[in-house]
Scaffold this motif. Structure first.
Motif, PDB file in Angstrom:
ATOM      1  N   LEU A  73     -54.833 -40.972  29.330  1.00 62.80           N
ATOM      2  CA  LEU A  73     -54.668 -42.301  29.167  1.00 62.80           C
ATOM      3  C   LEU A  73     -55.725 -42.924  27.972  1.00 62.80           C
ATOM      4  O   LEU A  73     -55.311 -43.546  27.181  1.00 62.80           O
ATOM      5  CB  LEU A  73     -55.028 -43.302  30.384  1.00 62.80           C
ATOM      6  CG  LEU A  73     -55.109 -44.736  30.286  1.00 62.80           C
ATOM      7  CD1 LEU A  73     -53.971 -45.558  29.540  1.00 62.80           C
ATOM      8  CD2 LEU A  73     -55.801 -45.508  31.444  1.00 62.80           C
ATOM      9  N   GLU A  74     -56.899 -42.390  28.056  1.00 61.61           N
ATOM     10  CA  GLU A  74     -57.811 -42.677  26.967  1.00 61.61           C
ATOM     11  C   GLU A  74     -57.531 -42.254  25.613  1.00 61.61           C
ATOM     12  O   GLU A  74     -57.628 -42.707  24.701  1.00 61.61           O
ATOM     13  CB  GLU A  74     -59.332 -42.020  27.442  1.00 61.61           C
ATOM     14  CG  GLU A  74     -59.920 -42.947  28.760  1.00 61.61           C
ATOM     15  CD  GLU A  74     -61.028 -42.543  29.081  1.00 61.61           C
ATOM     16  OE1 GLU A  74     -61.843 -41.980  28.411  1.00 61.61           O
ATOM     17  OE2 GLU A  74     -61.484 -42.700  30.301  1.00 61.61           O
ATOM     18  N   ARG A  75     -57.087 -40.745  25.862  1.00 61.53           N
ATOM     19  CA  ARG A  75     -56.674 -40.251  24.331  1.00 61.53           C
ATOM     20  C   ARG A  75     -55.767 -41.033  23.863  1.00 61.53           C
ATOM     21  O   ARG A  75     -55.427 -41.564  22.485  1.00 61.53           O
ATOM     22  CB  ARG A  75     -56.476 -38.800  24.573  1.00 61.53           C
ATOM     23  CG  ARG A  75     -55.768 -38.213  23.232  1.00 61.53           C
ATOM     24  CD  ARG A  75     -55.219 -36.711  23.492  1.00 61.53           C
ATOM     25  NE  ARG A  75     -54.121 -37.110  24.220  1.00 61.53           N
ATOM     26  CZ  ARG A  75     -53.481 -36.171  25.172  1.00 61.53           C
ATOM     27  NH1 ARG A  75     -54.225 -35.397  25.617  1.00 61.53           N
ATOM     28  NH2 ARG A  75     -52.263 -36.589  25.503  1.00 61.53           N
ATOM     29  N   ASP A  76     -54.520 -41.386  24.650  1.00 57.56           N
ATOM     30  CA  ASP A  76     -53.410 -42.151  24.143  1.00 57.56           C
ATOM     31  C   ASP A  76     -53.392 -43.488  23.581  1.00 57.56           C
ATOM     32  O   ASP A  76     -53.099 -43.959  22.605  1.00 57.56           O
ATOM     33  CB  ASP A  76     -52.254 -42.023  25.363  1.00 57.56           C
ATOM     34  CG  ASP A  76     -51.603 -40.531  25.285  1.00 57.56           C
ATOM     35  OD1 ASP A  76     -52.087 -39.674  24.583  1.00 57.56           O
ATOM     36  OD2 ASP A  76     -50.740 -40.413  26.152  1.00 57.56           O
ATOM     37  N   LEU A  77     -54.373 -44.277  24.413  1.00 51.66           N
ATOM     38  CA  LEU A  77     -54.741 -45.572  24.088  1.00 51.66           C
ATOM     39  C   LEU A  77     -55.685 -45.681  22.729  1.00 51.66           C
ATOM     40  O   LEU A  77     -55.228 -46.454  21.825  1.00 51.66           O
ATOM     41  CB  LEU A  77     -55.725 -46.351  25.186  1.00 51.66           C
ATOM     42  CG  LEU A  77     -54.680 -47.003  26.213  1.00 51.66           C
ATOM     43  CD1 LEU A  77     -55.738 -47.442  27.209  1.00 51.66           C
ATOM     44  CD2 LEU A  77     -53.771 -47.953  25.683  1.00 51.66           C
ATOM     45  N   ASN A  78     -56.506 -44.559  22.702  1.00 51.39           N
ATOM     46  CA  ASN A  78     -57.355 -44.466  21.356  1.00 51.39           C
ATOM     47  C   ASN A  78     -56.483 -44.342  20.114  1.00 51.39           C
ATOM     48  O   ASN A  78     -56.482 -44.968  19.153  1.00 51.39           O
ATOM     49  CB  ASN A  78     -58.222 -43.400  21.546  1.00 51.39           C
ATOM     50  CG  ASN A  78     -59.658 -44.240  22.289  1.00 51.39           C
ATOM     51  OD1 ASN A  78     -59.614 -45.177  22.577  1.00 51.39           O
ATOM     52  ND2 ASN A  78     -60.175 -43.042  23.058  1.00 51.39           N
ATOM     53  N   ARG A  79     -55.543 -43.418  20.422  1.00 50.80           N
ATOM     54  CA  ARG A  79     -54.741 -43.006  19.338  1.00 50.80           C
ATOM     55  C   ARG A  79     -53.664 -44.152  18.873  1.00 50.80           C
ATOM     56  O   ARG A  79     -53.466 -44.406  17.573  1.00 50.80           O
ATOM     57  CB  ARG A  79     -54.015 -41.664  19.592  1.00 50.80           C
ATOM     58  CG  ARG A  79     -53.063 -40.997  18.656  1.00 50.80           C
ATOM     59  CD  ARG A  79     -52.293 -39.999  19.109  1.00 50.80           C
ATOM     60  NE  ARG A  79     -53.279 -38.904  19.374  1.00 50.80           N
ATOM     61  CZ  ARG A  79     -53.268 -37.774  20.253  1.00 50.80           C
ATOM     62  NH1 ARG A  79     -51.726 -37.422  20.707  1.00 50.80           N
ATOM     63  NH2 ARG A  79     -53.969 -36.931  20.422  1.00 50.80           N
ATOM     64  N   ALA A  80     -53.153 -44.998  19.887  1.00 54.36           N
ATOM     65  CA  ALA A  80     -52.327 -46.049  19.489  1.00 54.36           C
ATOM     66  C   ALA A  80     -53.009 -47.030  19.053  1.00 54.36           C
ATOM     67  O   ALA A  80     -52.679 -47.809  18.140  1.00 54.36           O
ATOM     68  CB  ALA A  80     -51.587 -46.543  20.940  1.00 54.36           C
ATOM     69  N   GLU A  81     -54.274 -47.508  19.410  1.00 60.86           N
ATOM     70  CA  GLU A  81     -55.121 -48.413  18.964  1.00 60.86           C
ATOM     71  C   GLU A  81     -55.376 -48.242  17.224  1.00 60.86           C
ATOM     72  O   GLU A  81     -55.194 -48.998  16.605  1.00 60.86           O
ATOM     73  CB  GLU A  81     -56.250 -48.717  19.577  1.00 60.86           C
ATOM     74  CG  GLU A  81     -57.256 -49.952  19.030  1.00 60.86           C
ATOM     75  CD  GLU A  81     -58.477 -50.057  19.569  1.00 60.86           C
ATOM     76  OE1 GLU A  81     -59.071 -51.162  19.211  1.00 60.86           O
ATOM     77  OE2 GLU A  81     -58.889 -49.308  20.389  1.00 60.86           O
ATOM     78  N   LEU A  82     -55.606 -46.858  17.215  1.00 62.43           N
ATOM     79  CA  LEU A  82     -55.783 -46.305  15.578  1.00 62.43           C
ATOM     80  C   LEU A  82     -54.707 -46.683  14.907  1.00 62.43           C
ATOM     81  O   LEU A  82     -54.551 -47.218  13.917  1.00 62.43           O
ATOM     82  CB  LEU A  82     -56.289 -44.948  15.638  1.00 62.43           C
ATOM     83  CG  LEU A  82     -56.615 -44.382  14.288  1.00 62.43           C
ATOM     84  CD1 LEU A  82     -57.731 -45.153  13.533  1.00 62.43           C
ATOM     85  CD2 LEU A  82     -56.754 -43.062  14.312  1.00 62.43           C
ATOM     86  N   LEU A  83     -53.381 -46.226  15.325  1.00 63.85           N
ATOM     87  CA  LEU A  83     -52.173 -46.446  14.595  1.00 63.85           C
ATOM     88  C   LEU A  83     -51.992 -47.994  14.357  1.00 63.85           C
ATOM     89  O   LEU A  83     -51.547 -48.535  13.244  1.00 63.85           O
ATOM     90  CB  LEU A  83     -51.000 -45.855  15.338  1.00 63.85           C
ATOM     91  CG  LEU A  83     -50.974 -44.332  15.364  1.00 63.85           C
ATOM     92  CD1 LEU A  83     -49.779 -44.051  16.501  1.00 63.85           C
ATOM     93  CD2 LEU A  83     -50.975 -43.852  13.743  1.00 63.85           C
ATOM     94  N   ALA A  84     -51.926 -48.977  15.427  1.00 61.15           N
ATOM     95  CA  ALA A  84     -51.927 -50.295  15.316  1.00 61.15           C
ATOM     96  C   ALA A  84     -52.799 -51.027  14.478  1.00 61.15           C
ATOM     97  O   ALA A  84     -52.428 -51.735  13.571  1.00 61.15           O
ATOM     98  CB  ALA A  84     -52.266 -50.912  16.602  1.00 61.15           C
ATOM     99  N   ARG A  85     -54.082 -50.356  14.475  1.00 62.40           N
ATOM    100  CA  ARG A  85     -55.371 -51.198  13.434  1.00 62.40           C
ATOM    101  C   ARG A  85     -54.749 -50.633  12.158  1.00 62.40           C
ATOM    102  O   ARG A  85     -55.032 -51.502  11.250  1.00 62.40           O
ATOM    103  CB  ARG A  85     -56.568 -50.585  13.821  1.00 62.40           C
ATOM    104  CG  ARG A  85     -57.634 -51.161  12.939  1.00 62.40           C
ATOM    105  CD  ARG A  85     -58.947 -50.442  13.618  1.00 62.40           C
ATOM    106  NE  ARG A  85     -59.309 -50.877  14.799  1.00 62.40           N
ATOM    107  CZ  ARG A  85     -59.853 -52.176  15.204  1.00 62.40           C
ATOM    108  NH1 ARG A  85     -59.759 -53.274  14.446  1.00 62.40           N
ATOM    109  NH2 ARG A  85     -59.687 -52.346  16.482  1.00 62.40           N
ATOM    110  N   GLN A  86     -54.375 -49.490  11.746  1.00 63.65           N
ATOM    111  CA  GLN A  86     -53.849 -49.060  10.179  1.00 63.65           C
ATOM    112  C   GLN A  86     -52.955 -49.957  10.043  1.00 63.65           C
ATOM    113  O   GLN A  86     -52.902 -50.394   8.715  1.00 63.65           O
ATOM    114  CB  GLN A  86     -53.554 -47.506  10.476  1.00 63.65           C
ATOM    115  CG  GLN A  86     -54.867 -46.637  10.596  1.00 63.65           C
ATOM    116  CD  GLN A  86     -54.360 -45.037  10.706  1.00 63.65           C
ATOM    117  OE1 GLN A  86     -53.278 -45.021  10.962  1.00 63.65           O
ATOM    118  NE2 GLN A  86     -55.188 -44.250  10.334  1.00 63.65           N
TER     119      GLN A  86
END
Length: 72
Positions: A20-33
């Motif tokens: 969960l933590e890994r996927d949320l961090n990755r998704a937030e990075l993609l959304a932020r980009q």
């Protein structure tokens, strides 16, 4: 979920805390980009259930910010 004017939405289903933590961090990075490319909207992380989340670029969140919402 309320109308958020989302442009990009990523769905995450947690298997365990680490994933969960890994996927949320990755998704937030993609959304932020994506938000940075468009220069409008921020990131909204919504918890729908104990295991289900969405991460969205959302015009209702000020540019440069990340907000969290629990809808359950």
């Amino acid at each position: 979920m309320t109308n958020t004017n989302a442009q990009v939405v990523l769905e995450i289903t947690a298997i365990d805390r680490e994933t969960l933590e890994r996927d949320l961090n990755r998704a937030e990075l993609l959304a932020r980009q994506e938000a940075m490319r468009e220069r409008k909207g921020g990131v909204l992380i919504t918890r729908h259930t104990q295991r289900d989340f969405t991460v969205a670029v959302c015009e209702s969140v000020p540019f440069g910010l990340t907000r969290e919402l629990s809808s359950w």
